[in-house]
Design a protein around this motif. Structure first.
Motif, PDB file in Angstrom:
ATOM      1  N   GLN A   3       0.432  -1.618  -0.078  1.00 14.54           N
ATOM      2  CA  GLN A   3      -0.314   0.183  -0.108  1.00 14.54           C
ATOM      3  C   GLN A   3       0.583   1.146  -0.237  1.00 14.54           C
ATOM      4  O   GLN A   3       1.927   1.310   0.644  1.00 14.54           O
ATOM      5  CB  GLN A   3      -1.099  -0.015   1.309  1.00 14.54           C
ATOM      6  CG  GLN A   3      -2.157  -0.949   1.380  1.00 14.54           C
ATOM      7  CD  GLN A   3      -1.494  -2.728   2.015  1.00 14.54           C
ATOM      8  OE1 GLN A   3      -0.699  -2.672   2.551  1.00 14.54           O
ATOM      9  NE2 GLN A   3      -1.917  -3.106   0.516  1.00 14.54           N
ATOM     10  N   VAL A   5       0.858   5.374   0.369  1.00 22.80           N
ATOM     11  CA  VAL A   5      -0.743   6.107   1.496  1.00 22.80           C
ATOM     12  C   VAL A   5       0.503   7.863   0.454  1.00 22.80           C
ATOM     13  O   VAL A   5       1.893   7.550   1.533  1.00 22.80           O
ATOM     14  CB  VAL A   5      -0.863   6.305   2.752  1.00 22.80           C
ATOM     15  CG1 VAL A   5      -1.763   7.146   2.796  1.00 22.80           C
ATOM     16  CG2 VAL A   5      -1.430   4.932   2.921  1.00 22.80           C
ATOM     17  N   CYS A  22       5.175  10.350   0.342  1.00 23.26           N
ATOM     18  CA  CYS A  22       4.465   7.946   0.140  1.00 23.26           C
ATOM     19  C   CYS A  22       5.655   7.765   1.008  1.00 23.26           C
ATOM     20  O   CYS A  22       6.357   7.369   0.776  1.00 23.26           O
ATOM     21  CB  CYS A  22       4.652   8.882  -1.427  1.00 23.26           C
ATOM     22  SG  CYS A  22       3.793   6.605  -2.038  1.00 23.26           S
ATOM     23  N   TYR A  94       0.682  11.057  -7.773  1.00 23.62           N
ATOM     24  CA  TYR A  94       0.155   9.962  -7.744  1.00 23.62           C
ATOM     25  C   TYR A  94       2.108   9.275  -7.192  1.00 23.62           C
ATOM     26  O   TYR A  94       2.789   9.814  -8.229  1.00 23.62           O
ATOM     27  CB  TYR A  94      -0.669   8.850  -8.636  1.00 23.62           C
ATOM     28  CG  TYR A  94      -1.338   9.648  -9.399  1.00 23.62           C
ATOM     29  CD1 TYR A  94      -2.106  10.299 -10.257  1.00 23.62           C
ATOM     30  CD2 TYR A  94      -2.893   8.714  -8.145  1.00 23.62           C
ATOM     31  CE1 TYR A  94      -3.200  10.284 -10.702  1.00 23.62           C
ATOM     32  CE2 TYR A  94      -4.507   8.732  -8.778  1.00 23.62           C
ATOM     33  CZ  TYR A  94      -4.314  10.054 -10.146  1.00 23.62           C
ATOM     34  OH  TYR A  94      -5.448  10.305  -9.917  1.00 23.62           O
ATOM     35  N   TRP A 107       0.961   1.709  -7.130  1.00 22.52           N
ATOM     36  CA  TRP A 107      -0.090   3.554  -7.359  1.00 22.52           C
ATOM     37  C   TRP A 107       0.087   3.170  -5.685  1.00 22.52           C
ATOM     38  O   TRP A 107      -1.151   2.858  -5.622  1.00 22.52           O
ATOM     39  CB  TRP A 107      -1.137   3.673  -8.580  1.00 22.52           C
ATOM     40  CG  TRP A 107      -0.368   3.386 -10.003  1.00 22.52           C
ATOM     41  CD1 TRP A 107      -0.077   1.663 -10.196  1.00 22.52           C
ATOM     42  CD2 TRP A 107       0.549   4.338 -10.479  1.00 22.52           C
ATOM     43  NE1 TRP A 107       0.852   2.315 -11.569  1.00 22.52           N
ATOM     44  CE2 TRP A 107       0.928   3.116 -11.399  1.00 22.52           C
ATOM     45  CE3 TRP A 107       1.171   5.544 -10.769  1.00 22.52           C
ATOM     46  CZ2 TRP A 107       1.770   4.319 -12.714  1.00 22.52           C
ATOM     47  CZ3 TRP A 107       1.447   6.649 -11.308  1.00 22.52           C
ATOM     48  CH2 TRP A 107       2.210   5.372 -12.826  1.00 22.52           C
ATOM     49  N   GLY A 108      -0.245   5.067  -5.293  1.00 21.09           N
ATOM     50  CA  GLY A 108      -1.022   5.370  -4.331  1.00 21.09           C
ATOM     51  C   GLY A 108      -1.964   6.199  -4.740  1.00 21.09           C
ATOM     52  O   GLY A 108      -2.850   5.915  -6.219  1.00 21.09           O
ATOM     53  N   GLN A 109      -3.183   6.680  -4.122  1.00 20.46           N
ATOM     54  CA  GLN A 109      -4.610   6.992  -4.418  1.00 20.46           C
ATOM     55  C   GLN A 109      -4.707   8.825  -4.749  1.00 20.46           C
ATOM     56  O   GLN A 109      -6.096   8.489  -5.493  1.00 20.46           O
ATOM     57  CB  GLN A 109      -5.207   7.239  -3.243  1.00 20.46           C
ATOM     58  CG  GLN A 109      -5.330   7.869  -1.745  1.00 20.46           C
ATOM     59  CD  GLN A 109      -3.858   8.079  -1.244  1.00 20.46           C
ATOM     60  OE1 GLN A 109      -3.426   7.419  -1.461  1.00 20.46           O
ATOM     61  NE2 GLN A 109      -3.533   9.427  -0.366  1.00 20.46           N
ATOM     62  N   THR A 111      -3.276  12.953  -4.312  1.00 19.77           N
ATOM     63  CA  THR A 111      -3.150  13.654  -3.697  1.00 19.77           C
ATOM     64  C   THR A 111      -3.221  15.389  -4.394  1.00 19.77           C
ATOM     65  O   THR A 111      -2.457  15.200  -4.992  1.00 19.77           O
ATOM     66  CB  THR A 111      -1.543  13.464  -2.924  1.00 19.77           C
ATOM     67  OG1 THR A 111      -1.890  15.118  -2.605  1.00 19.77           O
ATOM     68  CG2 THR A 111      -0.505  14.449  -3.888  1.00 19.77           C
TER      69      THR A 111
END
Length: 117
Positions: A3, A5, A22, A94, A107-109, A111
């Motif tokens: 994960q 973040v 991240c 990302y 990949w992150g969500q 920002t």
């Protein structure tokens, strides 16, 4: 499974600075190349900057001299220091990581970074 973040996005005036972070978490993984991509409204996702596990960096021409990518391997974290921000830097940013041992991409969500007066 890994994960990613992200944190640190927001609204900033032209010429200002922001720092994105991240952090990766999971089990039994090795972070290889990490970095940042961005996607502006109506545009394709584009590479911003990457950093290898050994610390080699690469940048998009549009951010060279203004952005700095770095990583802290013990903390499994990658950073993007953004200086002299311009309105055209406005996008969703990302975090990206290629993870060993099988070279999977994560990949992150995302920002949001907005540069506006």
């Amino acid at each position: 499974q890994v994960q990613l973040v992200e944190s640190g996005g927001g609204l900033v005036q032209p010429g200002g600075s922001l720092r994105l972070s991240c952090a990766a978490s999971g089990s039994s993984f090795t972070l290889l190349t990490m970095g940042w991509y961005r996607q502006a409204p109506g545009k394709q996702r584009e590479l911003v900057a990457t950093v290898t596990r050994g610390g080699s960096t690469s940048y998009a021409d549009s951010v060279k001299g203004r952005f700095t990518v770095s990583r802290d391997n013990p903390k499994n974290t990658v950073y993007l220091q953004m200086n002299s921000l311009k309105p055209e830097d406005t996008a969703v940013y990302y975090c990206y990581a290629r993870v060993g041992p099988y070279d999977y991409d994560y990949w992150g969500q995302g920002t949001q970074v907005t540069v506006s007066s």
